[in-house]
Write a protein that holds these residues in place. Structure first.
Motif, PDB file in Angstrom:
ATOM      1  N   HIS A 109       0.849  -1.194   0.000  1.00  0.00           N
ATOM      2  CA  HIS A 109       0.000   0.000   0.000  1.00  0.00           C
ATOM      3  C   HIS A 109       0.886   1.246   0.000  1.00  0.00           C
ATOM      4  O   HIS A 109       1.768   1.390   0.858  1.00  0.00           O
ATOM      5  N   PRO A 110       0.673   2.165  -0.950  1.00  0.00           N
ATOM      6  CA  PRO A 110       1.590   3.307  -1.106  1.00  0.00           C
ATOM      7  C   PRO A 110       1.690   4.210   0.114  1.00  0.00           C
ATOM      8  O   PRO A 110       2.757   4.787   0.362  1.00  0.00           O
ATOM      9  N   TRP A 111       0.610   4.355   0.904  1.00  0.00           N
ATOM     10  CA  TRP A 111       0.689   5.253   2.060  1.00  0.00           C
ATOM     11  C   TRP A 111       1.076   4.508   3.328  1.00  0.00           C
ATOM     12  O   TRP A 111       1.940   4.968   4.081  1.00  0.00           O
ATOM     13  N   ILE A 112       0.477   3.344   3.568  1.00  0.00           N
ATOM     14  CA  ILE A 112       0.822   2.581   4.772  1.00  0.00           C
ATOM     15  C   ILE A 112       2.315   2.255   4.771  1.00  0.00           C
ATOM     16  O   ILE A 112       2.957   2.238   5.821  1.00  0.00           O
ATOM     17  N   ASP A 113       2.877   2.002   3.598  1.00  0.00           N
ATOM     18  CA  ASP A 113       4.290   1.639   3.512  1.00  0.00           C
ATOM     19  C   ASP A 113       5.211   2.857   3.435  1.00  0.00           C
ATOM     20  O   ASP A 113       6.420   2.709   3.285  1.00  0.00           O
ATOM     21  N   SER A 114       4.637   4.053   3.544  1.00  0.00           N
ATOM     22  CA  SER A 114       5.463   5.265   3.526  1.00  0.00           C
ATOM     23  C   SER A 114       5.937   5.585   4.941  1.00  0.00           C
ATOM     24  O   SER A 114       5.437   5.032   5.929  1.00  0.00           O
ATOM     25  N   ALA A 115       6.899   6.492   5.047  1.00  0.00           N
ATOM     26  CA  ALA A 115       7.415   6.886   6.366  1.00  0.00           C
ATOM     27  C   ALA A 115       6.311   7.482   7.223  1.00  0.00           C
ATOM     28  O   ALA A 115       6.197   7.172   8.422  1.00  0.00           O
ATOM     29  N   ASP A 116       5.471   8.340   6.627  1.00  0.00           N
ATOM     30  CA  ASP A 116       4.380   8.960   7.385  1.00  0.00           C
ATOM     31  C   ASP A 116       3.349   7.919   7.825  1.00  0.00           C
ATOM     32  O   ASP A 116       2.842   7.967   8.956  1.00  0.00           O
ATOM     33  N   GLY A 117       3.030   6.995   6.921  1.00  0.00           N
ATOM     34  CA  GLY A 117       2.047   5.964   7.248  1.00  0.00           C
ATOM     35  C   GLY A 117       2.516   5.066   8.382  1.00  0.00           C
ATOM     36  O   GLY A 117       1.762   4.767   9.314  1.00  0.00           O
ATOM     37  N   ARG A 118       3.763   4.627   8.306  1.00  0.00           N
ATOM     38  CA  ARG A 118       4.289   3.750   9.363  1.00  0.00           C
ATOM     39  C   ARG A 118       4.370   4.489  10.700  1.00  0.00           C
ATOM     40  O   ARG A 118       4.108   3.911  11.756  1.00  0.00           O
ATOM     41  N   ALA A 119       4.751   5.760  10.651  1.00  0.00           N
ATOM     42  CA  ALA A 119       4.862   6.539  11.890  1.00  0.00           C
ATOM     43  C   ALA A 119       3.494   6.684  12.559  1.00  0.00           C
ATOM     44  O   ALA A 119       3.366   6.534  13.787  1.00  0.00           O
ATOM     45  N   ALA A 120       2.458   6.977  11.768  1.00  0.00           N
ATOM     46  CA  ALA A 120       1.103   7.115  12.318  1.00  0.00           C
ATOM     47  C   ALA A 120       0.616   5.790  12.887  1.00  0.00           C
ATOM     48  O   ALA A 120       0.037   5.735  13.989  1.00  0.00           O
TER      49      ALA A 120
END
Length: 412
Positions: A185-196
């Motif tokens: 998933h493009p957002w869940i796997d992003s730095a922001d997504g993982r941090a949230a």
């Protein structure tokens, strides 16, 4: 030049290739290979696309067509909800008495007008909540709004500040699981997504240290983030899910609640699909090999996203009985294939294909509600109480539960 005694031209040897094979023979071989290749079934063409919640998919053209149809039905259902808002007023479903069932009241105790609105809402929710409205409707019908209102307004931010930099076995497991949570998933796997996602899971592990963190919660919290959009909203949905909607101790260290649910499901399978249950026992297939993940992840890891959300729509409004109904529906839809299976691996593949290819939520829920049939939460609670002693005894035998430990009894 021809000889006078031989009027026929001499027969020349056939031309050969560099490998010493006659050219005619080589052409025959090539033609044969072409025919063999053309007779082989071609692999279906795969289509790359994104679903409603931006998951990257690689599906067949038939599956892509189903996904497009589902997207159109989602839009149509949105128009139905907007029409109800125009008729009953904006946010009519946010009135506490409308979703009184979530608080344990009986429909018969409601006024006629309220009962009508409650039944309308139930029907609408079963048909699907538009993605845009899911955050508001879920927060209302699940009891998350009420739970949140009883805490200080700064509760979540204060909790994050208090746990910053602290390390526990739960935080170490969370950090280990982040990269394995929907990596495509493009957002869940992003730095922001993982941090949230990490903040939500760590915060909840400190809010309820008895539960802490359990594998499966990462997929649930990630889907809540995608729906709720706001991190704090997703946190409160996770809280009400674990503390109010699901059976107690589903995510505890010894998975006591999950073990109870597995035994309840096996009993329901024997009652609803007795022929299949006997067959699966004959080939020594333990259904918990698949249903444990279904129940811990609430199908988020197994079903496509919109199908999962449709199950969750009902889960937050009607309770955890929907998990049993949907699980039974999956077995029901593949009953004949499963009955014909010869070994455990074949059963696993059939169920994997059944869940991961369930792109049409209406098809699954139609089987769930019409062929499996609705079961009351009271009947589930009764069966849970019946199974609890056996689970407690088994955990004590394994050394995972001391006789003096108290296990919560739930009316949910």
């Amino acid at each position: 030049m021809y000889s006078a005694l031989n009027t026929e031209p001499p027969v020349e040897p056939p031309p050969t290739t560099a490998w010493g094979v006659e050219r005619g023979e080589m052409q025959d071989r090539i033609d044969t290979k072409r025919n063999v290749r053309s007779s082989r079934p071609r692999k279906p063409t795969k289509v790359k696309m994104q679903d409603v919640y931006s998951f990257n998919l690689e599906v067949s053209r038939e599956e892509a067509s189903i996904i497009h149809q589902v997207k159109e039905r989602v839009k149509e259902q949105g128009r139905v909800w907007w029409a109800m808002e125009a008729k009953n007023g904006a946010g009519w479903y946010l009135q506490p008495e409308i979703f009184a069932q979530a608080e344990g009241y009986f429909v018969s105790s409601l006024s006629l007008v309220t009962m009508t609105s409650t039944l309308q809402l139930k029907k609408l929710i079963r048909s699907g909540i538009p993605p845009l409205l899911r955050p508001r409707v879920w927060s209302a019908v699940s009891g998350a709004n009420k739970r949140r209102s009883s805490a200080p307004e700064s509760y979540y931010s204060d909790l994050l500040a208090a746990v910053e930099g602290r390390e526990t076995p739960a935080t170490r497991q969370i950090d280990h699981d982040l990269g394995r949570t929907f990596p495509t998933h493009p957002w869940i796997d992003s730095a922001d997504g993982r941090a949230a996602l990490r903040r939500i899971l760590v915060a909840y592990s400190f809010r309820d240290s008895r539960v802490g963190y359990c594998q499966g919660m990462n997929f649930v919290a990630a889907m809540l983030l995608l729906v709720m959009k706001k991190e704090e909203d997703a946190f409160w949905m996770l809280a009400v899910l674990v503390e109010n909607v699901l059976f107690d101790d589903c995510y505890s260290e010894n998975l006591y609640g999950c073990h109870v649910e597995q035994r309840v499901f096996k009993d329901l399978l024997r009652k609803k699909l007795p022929r299949l249950a006997v067959r699966l026992e004959e080939i020594e297939f333990d259904v918990s090999l698949v249903t444990t993940e279904w129940f811990l992840c609430l199908f988020a890891k197994s079903l496509p996203s919109e199908t999962t959300m449709r199950v969750w729509d009902v889960l937050f409004n009607e309770g955890a009985s929907i998990l049993f109904i949907v699980a039974l529906a999956i077995f029901k839809m593949r009953e004949e294939e499963l009955f014909a299976a010869k070994h455990v691996g074949e059963v696993m593949k059939i169920l994997h294909d059944a869940t991961h290819g369930a792109y049409d939520p209406d098809e699954l829920l139609k089987v769930a509600f019409e062929k499996v049939g609705v079961m009351s939460l009271q009947s589930i609670v009764k069966q849970r109480k019946k199974e609890q002693p056996a689970v407690i005894a088994e955990l004590e035998r394994r050394g995972q539960l001391n006789p003096s430990d108290s296990v919560q009894s739930s009316s949910r």
